[in-house]
Scaffold this motif. Structure first.
Motif, PDB file in Angstrom:
ATOM      1  N   ARG A   1       0.838  -1.187   0.000  1.00  0.00           N
ATOM      2  CA  ARG A   1       0.000   0.000   0.000  1.00  0.00           C
ATOM      3  C   ARG A   1       0.881   1.248   0.000  1.00  0.00           C
ATOM      4  NH1 ARG A   1      -4.648   1.347   4.483  1.00  0.00           N
ATOM      5  NH2 ARG A   1      -5.534   3.085   3.345  1.00  0.00           N
ATOM      6  N   LYS A   2       0.395   2.298  -0.648  1.00  0.00           N
ATOM      7  CA  LYS A   2       1.062   3.593  -0.627  1.00  0.00           C
ATOM      8  C   LYS A   2       0.089   4.607  -0.038  1.00  0.00           C
ATOM      9  CE  LYS A   2       3.837   4.887  -3.936  1.00  0.00           C
ATOM     10  NZ  LYS A   2       4.324   5.317  -5.253  1.00  0.00           N
ATOM     11  N   PHE A   3       0.618   5.517   0.738  1.00  0.00           N
ATOM     12  CA  PHE A   3      -0.195   6.588   1.300  1.00  0.00           C
ATOM     13  C   PHE A   3       0.195   7.893   0.629  1.00  0.00           C
ATOM     14  CE2 PHE A   3      -0.460   3.453   4.644  1.00  0.00           C
ATOM     15  CZ  PHE A   3      -1.778   3.561   5.062  1.00  0.00           C
ATOM     16  N   GLU A   4      -0.793   8.670   0.249  1.00  0.00           N
ATOM     17  CA  GLU A   4      -0.542   9.997  -0.298  1.00  0.00           C
ATOM     18  C   GLU A   4      -0.935  11.001   0.776  1.00  0.00           C
ATOM     19  OE1 GLU A   4      -2.174  10.636  -4.156  1.00  0.00           O
ATOM     20  OE2 GLU A   4      -0.951   9.057  -5.052  1.00  0.00           O
ATOM     21  N   ILE A   5       0.079  11.660   1.313  1.00  0.00           N
ATOM     22  CA  ILE A   5      -0.115  12.603   2.408  1.00  0.00           C
ATOM     23  C   ILE A   5       0.469  13.938   1.978  1.00  0.00           C
ATOM     24  CG2 ILE A   5       0.443  13.083   4.823  1.00  0.00           C
ATOM     25  CD1 ILE A   5       0.861   9.973   5.046  1.00  0.00           C
ATOM     26  N   ASN A   6      -0.287  14.995   2.194  1.00  0.00           N
ATOM     27  CA  ASN A   6       0.175  16.317   1.817  1.00  0.00           C
ATOM     28  C   ASN A   6       0.860  17.006   2.984  1.00  0.00           C
ATOM     29  OD1 ASN A   6      -1.460  15.518  -0.327  1.00  0.00           O
ATOM     30  ND2 ASN A   6      -1.954  17.608  -0.836  1.00  0.00           N
ATOM     31  N   CYS A   7       1.807  17.862   2.660  1.00  0.00           N
ATOM     32  CA  CYS A   7       2.566  18.632   3.642  1.00  0.00           C
ATOM     33  C   CYS A   7       1.648  19.641   4.333  1.00  0.00           C
ATOM     34  CB  CYS A   7       3.710  19.358   2.934  1.00  0.00           C
ATOM     35  SG  CYS A   7       4.706  20.401   4.009  1.00  0.00           S
ATOM     36  N   ASP A   8       1.798  19.759   5.649  1.00  0.00           N
ATOM     37  CA  ASP A   8       1.013  20.727   6.413  1.00  0.00           C
ATOM     38  C   ASP A   8       1.434  22.162   6.119  1.00  0.00           C
ATOM     39  OD1 ASP A   8      -0.413  18.688   7.670  1.00  0.00           O
ATOM     40  OD2 ASP A   8       0.974  18.589   9.359  1.00  0.00           O
ATOM     41  N   ASN A   9       2.676  22.364   5.666  1.00  0.00           N
ATOM     42  CA  ASN A   9       3.187  23.720   5.420  1.00  0.00           C
ATOM     43  C   ASN A   9       2.898  24.239   4.019  1.00  0.00           C
ATOM     44  OD1 ASN A   9       4.293  23.992   7.992  1.00  0.00           O
ATOM     45  ND2 ASN A   9       6.186  23.002   7.372  1.00  0.00           N
ATOM     46  N   CYS A  10       3.155  23.404   2.997  1.00  0.00           N
ATOM     47  CA  CYS A  10       3.034  23.906   1.619  1.00  0.00           C
ATOM     48  C   CYS A  10       2.050  23.112   0.760  1.00  0.00           C
ATOM     49  CB  CYS A  10       4.406  23.941   0.957  1.00  0.00           C
ATOM     50  SG  CYS A  10       5.130  22.307   0.678  1.00  0.00           S
ATOM     51  N   ASN A  11       1.462  22.076   1.321  1.00  0.00           N
ATOM     52  CA  ASN A  11       0.444  21.251   0.660  1.00  0.00           C
ATOM     53  C   ASN A  11       0.984  20.390  -0.484  1.00  0.00           C
ATOM     54  OD1 ASN A  11      -2.231  20.409   0.957  1.00  0.00           O
ATOM     55  ND2 ASN A  11      -2.853  21.558  -0.853  1.00  0.00           N
ATOM     56  N   GLU A  12       2.314  20.301  -0.641  1.00  0.00           N
ATOM     57  CA  GLU A  12       2.898  19.393  -1.628  1.00  0.00           C
ATOM     58  C   GLU A  12       2.802  17.956  -1.116  1.00  0.00           C
ATOM     59  OE1 GLU A  12       4.261  20.007  -4.720  1.00  0.00           O
ATOM     60  OE2 GLU A  12       3.446  22.026  -4.440  1.00  0.00           O
ATOM     61  N   LEU A  13       2.902  17.005  -2.010  1.00  0.00           N
ATOM     62  CA  LEU A  13       2.853  15.595  -1.646  1.00  0.00           C
ATOM     63  C   LEU A  13       4.141  15.184  -0.937  1.00  0.00           C
ATOM     64  CD1 LEU A  13       0.858  13.234  -2.033  1.00  0.00           C
ATOM     65  CD2 LEU A  13       2.148  12.623  -4.070  1.00  0.00           C
ATOM     66  N   LEU A  14       4.015  14.511   0.220  1.00  0.00           N
ATOM     67  CA  LEU A  14       5.171  14.044   0.971  1.00  0.00           C
ATOM     68  C   LEU A  14       5.709  12.752   0.363  1.00  0.00           C
ATOM     69  CD1 LEU A  14       3.919  14.540   4.647  1.00  0.00           C
ATOM     70  CD2 LEU A  14       5.419  16.038   3.336  1.00  0.00           C
ATOM     71  N   GLU A  15       7.023  12.559   0.458  1.00  0.00           N
ATOM     72  CA  GLU A  15       7.667  11.342  -0.024  1.00  0.00           C
ATOM     73  C   GLU A  15       7.928  10.408   1.146  1.00  0.00           C
ATOM     74  OE1 GLU A  15      11.200  12.059  -2.322  1.00  0.00           O
ATOM     75  OE2 GLU A  15      10.384  13.951  -3.069  1.00  0.00           O
ATOM     76  N   GLU A  16       7.609   9.130   0.979  1.00  0.00           N
ATOM     77  CA  GLU A  16       7.863   8.133   2.020  1.00  0.00           C
ATOM     78  C   GLU A  16       9.346   7.799   1.991  1.00  0.00           C
ATOM     79  OE1 GLU A  16       8.394   4.605   4.149  1.00  0.00           O
ATOM     80  OE2 GLU A  16       8.552   4.549   1.977  1.00  0.00           O
ATOM     81  N   LYS A  17      10.006   7.892   3.171  1.00  0.00           N
ATOM     82  CA  LYS A  17      11.449   7.704   3.259  1.00  0.00           C
ATOM     83  C   LYS A  17      11.854   6.471   4.063  1.00  0.00           C
ATOM     84  CE  LYS A  17      12.742  11.277   0.927  1.00  0.00           C
ATOM     85  NZ  LYS A  17      13.525  11.128  -0.276  1.00  0.00           N
ATOM     86  N   GLY A  18      10.909   5.612   4.409  1.00  0.00           N
ATOM     87  CA  GLY A  18      11.247   4.400   5.142  1.00  0.00           C
ATOM     88  C   GLY A  18      10.869   4.483   6.614  1.00  0.00           C
TER      89      GLY A  18
END
Length: 80
Positions: free
Chosen positions: A11-28
């Protein structure tokens, strides 16, 4: 022992940044960043030492998500 759907690529989660609303990257897994040997330690042992209350008891896997735009980091708990 539970199975983390993100660690296992189910599964992948798409979560937006609280500061700039860009999509966050999963880093492990969050605890893999503690030191050089953390990725090789037993996962349940690291959950007891990661400073996140109840992630072991609640069977959650903490993952680091980072915004490539503004550099914000966020730890997301994934249910196992």
């Amino acid at each position: 022992m539970g199975v983390c759907s993100v660690c296992n690529g189910l599964r992948k989660f798409e979560i937006n940044c609280d500061n700039c609303n860009e999509l966050l990257e999963e880093k492990g897994r969050y605890m893999d960043y503690f030191d050089d040997y953390s990725p090789y330690m037993p996962i349940d042992q690291m959950k007891l030492e990661d400073g996140i209350p109840d992630d072991y008891k609640n069977r959650q896997c903490p993952h680091l998500y980072r915004c490539s735009s503004c550099g914000t980091d966020r730890v997301i708990l994934i249910s196992e």
